[in-house]
Design a protein around this motif. Structure first.
Motif, mmCIF file in Angstrom:
data_model
loop_
_atom_site.group_PDB
_atom_site.id
_atom_site.type_symbol
_atom_site.label_atom_id
_atom_site.label_comp_id
_atom_site.label_asym_id
_atom_site.label_seq_id
_atom_site.Cartn_x
_atom_site.Cartn_y
_atom_site.Cartn_z
ATOM 1 N N VAL A 15 25.636 45.256 23.480
ATOM 2 C CA VAL A 15 25.401 44.344 24.565
ATOM 3 C C VAL A 15 23.871 44.012 24.848
ATOM 4 C CG1 VAL A 15 24.865 44.819 27.216
ATOM 5 C CG2 VAL A 15 27.078 45.882 26.175
ATOM 6 N N VAL A 16 23.033 44.795 24.372
ATOM 7 C CA VAL A 16 21.604 44.280 24.242
ATOM 8 C C VAL A 16 21.089 43.298 23.223
ATOM 9 C CG1 VAL A 16 19.112 45.011 23.567
ATOM 10 C CG2 VAL A 16 20.581 46.586 25.293
ATOM 11 N N ARG A 17 21.866 43.168 22.193
ATOM 12 C CA ARG A 17 21.921 42.084 21.107
ATOM 13 C C ARG A 17 22.504 40.882 21.571
ATOM 14 N NH1 ARG A 17 25.119 43.884 17.261
ATOM 15 N NH2 ARG A 17 23.537 45.381 16.332
ATOM 16 N N GLU A 18 23.461 40.886 22.293
ATOM 17 C CA GLU A 18 24.216 39.801 22.900
ATOM 18 C C GLU A 18 23.277 39.198 24.093
ATOM 19 O OE1 GLU A 18 26.851 36.664 23.086
ATOM 20 O OE2 GLU A 18 26.774 38.476 21.817
ATOM 21 N N ALA A 19 22.674 40.012 24.772
ATOM 22 C CA ALA A 19 21.893 39.512 26.005
ATOM 23 C C ALA A 19 20.632 39.059 25.075
ATOM 24 C CB ALA A 19 21.315 40.665 26.779
ATOM 25 N N ILE A 20 20.033 39.284 24.385
ATOM 26 C CA ILE A 20 19.177 38.651 23.687
ATOM 27 C C ILE A 20 19.305 37.498 23.039
ATOM 28 C CG2 ILE A 20 17.267 38.882 21.642
ATOM 29 C CD1 ILE A 20 17.156 41.977 22.064
ATOM 30 N N TRP A 21 20.484 37.183 22.463
ATOM 31 C CA TRP A 21 21.056 35.956 21.977
ATOM 32 C C TRP A 21 20.986 34.996 23.149
ATOM 33 C CZ3 TRP A 21 19.825 34.463 17.541
ATOM 34 C CH2 TRP A 21 19.798 35.317 16.381
ATOM 35 N N VAL A 22 21.833 35.441 24.138
ATOM 36 C CA VAL A 22 21.760 34.292 25.286
ATOM 37 C C VAL A 22 20.679 34.061 25.867
ATOM 38 C CG1 VAL A 22 22.771 34.282 27.649
ATOM 39 C CG2 VAL A 22 24.230 35.585 25.860
ATOM 40 N N LEU A 23 19.605 35.002 25.901
ATOM 41 C CA LEU A 23 18.199 34.922 26.330
ATOM 42 C C LEU A 23 17.593 33.636 25.641
ATOM 43 C CD1 LEU A 23 15.668 35.581 28.176
ATOM 44 C CD2 LEU A 23 15.218 37.013 26.342
ATOM 45 N N LEU A 24 17.649 33.980 24.248
ATOM 46 C CA LEU A 24 17.064 32.750 23.397
ATOM 47 C C LEU A 24 17.868 31.669 23.697
ATOM 48 C CD1 LEU A 24 16.684 34.975 20.138
ATOM 49 C CD2 LEU A 24 14.850 33.993 21.926
ATOM 50 N N ALA A 25 19.113 31.549 23.562
ATOM 51 C CA ALA A 25 19.884 30.375 23.791
ATOM 52 C C ALA A 25 19.521 29.488 24.972
ATOM 53 C CB ALA A 25 21.440 30.652 23.558
ATOM 54 N N VAL A 26 19.342 30.449 26.140
ATOM 55 C CA VAL A 26 18.986 29.738 27.409
ATOM 56 C C VAL A 26 17.666 29.127 27.648
ATOM 57 C CG1 VAL A 26 18.705 30.454 29.886
ATOM 58 C CG2 VAL A 26 20.901 31.122 28.572
ATOM 59 N N ALA A 27 16.901 29.963 26.939
ATOM 60 C CA ALA A 27 15.240 29.584 27.039
ATOM 61 C C ALA A 27 14.875 28.585 25.948
ATOM 62 C CB ALA A 27 14.288 30.885 26.758
ATOM 63 N N ALA A 28 15.590 28.641 24.919
ATOM 64 C CA ALA A 28 15.188 27.549 23.918
ATOM 65 C C ALA A 28 15.120 26.194 24.161
ATOM 66 C CB ALA A 28 16.150 27.823 22.675
ATOM 67 N N PRO A 29 16.194 25.590 24.967
ATOM 68 C CA PRO A 29 16.144 24.163 25.017
ATOM 69 C C PRO A 29 14.818 23.825 25.934
ATOM 70 C CG PRO A 29 18.133 24.742 25.306
ATOM 71 C CD PRO A 29 17.493 26.015 25.327
ATOM 72 N N VAL A 30 14.499 24.462 27.020
ATOM 73 C CA VAL A 30 13.300 24.169 27.773
ATOM 74 C C VAL A 30 12.152 24.186 27.115
ATOM 75 C CG1 VAL A 30 12.308 24.745 30.076
ATOM 76 C CG2 VAL A 30 14.635 24.784 29.785
ATOM 77 N N MET A 31 11.884 25.462 26.190
ATOM 78 C CA MET A 31 10.740 25.665 25.485
ATOM 79 C C MET A 31 10.742 24.630 24.509
ATOM 80 S SD MET A 31 9.060 28.041 26.656
ATOM 81 C CE MET A 31 9.533 29.929 27.486
ATOM 82 N N LEU A 32 11.519 24.212 23.876
ATOM 83 C CA LEU A 32 11.455 23.000 22.703
ATOM 84 C C LEU A 32 11.059 21.808 23.452
ATOM 85 C CD1 LEU A 32 14.249 23.815 20.410
ATOM 86 C CD2 LEU A 32 11.702 24.285 20.065
ATOM 87 N N VAL A 33 11.585 21.282 24.712
ATOM 88 C CA VAL A 33 11.061 20.180 25.315
ATOM 89 C C VAL A 33 9.497 20.291 25.598
ATOM 90 C CG1 VAL A 33 11.261 18.791 27.448
ATOM 91 C CG2 VAL A 33 13.351 19.759 26.154
ATOM 92 N N ALA A 34 9.187 21.540 26.384
ATOM 93 C CA ALA A 34 8.000 21.676 26.712
ATOM 94 C C ALA A 34 6.853 21.520 25.351
ATOM 95 C CB ALA A 34 7.551 23.048 27.359
ATOM 96 N N LEU A 35 7.172 22.134 24.127
ATOM 97 C CA LEU A 35 6.523 21.981 22.837
ATOM 98 C C LEU A 35 6.406 20.532 22.600
ATOM 99 C CD1 LEU A 35 5.165 23.497 20.652
ATOM 100 C CD2 LEU A 35 7.535 23.491 19.625
ATOM 101 N N GLY A 36 7.428 19.799 22.603
ATOM 102 C CA GLY A 36 7.565 18.435 22.118
ATOM 103 C C GLY A 36 6.761 17.638 22.944
ATOM 104 N N VAL A 37 6.753 17.815 24.245
ATOM 105 C CA VAL A 37 5.948 17.035 25.202
ATOM 106 C C VAL A 37 4.493 17.308 25.089
ATOM 107 C CG1 VAL A 37 5.080 16.624 27.410
ATOM 108 C CG2 VAL A 37 7.715 16.439 26.900
ATOM 109 N N GLY A 38 4.319 18.535 24.865
ATOM 110 C CA GLY A 38 2.761 18.967 24.783
ATOM 111 C C GLY A 38 2.143 18.479 23.298
ATOM 112 N N LEU A 39 2.994 18.475 22.248
ATOM 113 C CA LEU A 39 2.626 17.879 20.991
ATOM 114 C C LEU A 39 2.208 16.503 21.145
ATOM 115 C CD1 LEU A 39 4.688 19.900 18.266
ATOM 116 C CD2 LEU A 39 2.154 19.977 18.668
#
Length: 87
Positions: A9-33
């Motif tokens: 359950v913890v492993r699945e929750a961590i993967w979902v957390l990464l999948a949910v947060a990654a798109p927004v973080m990548l957009v912020a990283l790209g715009v920042g760069l």
């Protein structure tokens, strides 16, 4: 529930957390760069210049990716509820 179930359950929750947060973080990283590159090329070193485009891009990406985020989190919650009911 066994310790192996808890780890799953913890492993699945961590993967979902990464999948949910990654798109927004990548957009912020790209715009920042991009803004940092523009600042370096124009030699305009204004710190507030970074915040407005980045905030707008993050809000726009949240609006775009929100259905995916909600679906992912609902799927995780349904999985957890099924495991709880199976106990």
């Amino acid at each position: 529930m066994t310790p192996a179930d808890v780890v799953d359950v913890v492993r699945e929750a961590i993967w979902v957390l990464l999948a949910v947060a990654a798109p927004v973080m990548l957009v912020a990283l790209g715009v920042g760069l991009v803004i940092a590159l523009i600042q370096a090329l124009t030699q305009v070193q204004e710190m507030t210049l970074v915040f407005v485009p980045k905030i707008l891009a993050i809000f726009l990406s949240l609006i775009i990716f929100m259905p995916f985020m909600i679906t992912s989190m609902i799927g995780l919650m349904e999985q957890i509820a099924q495991r709880i009911s199976g106990v």
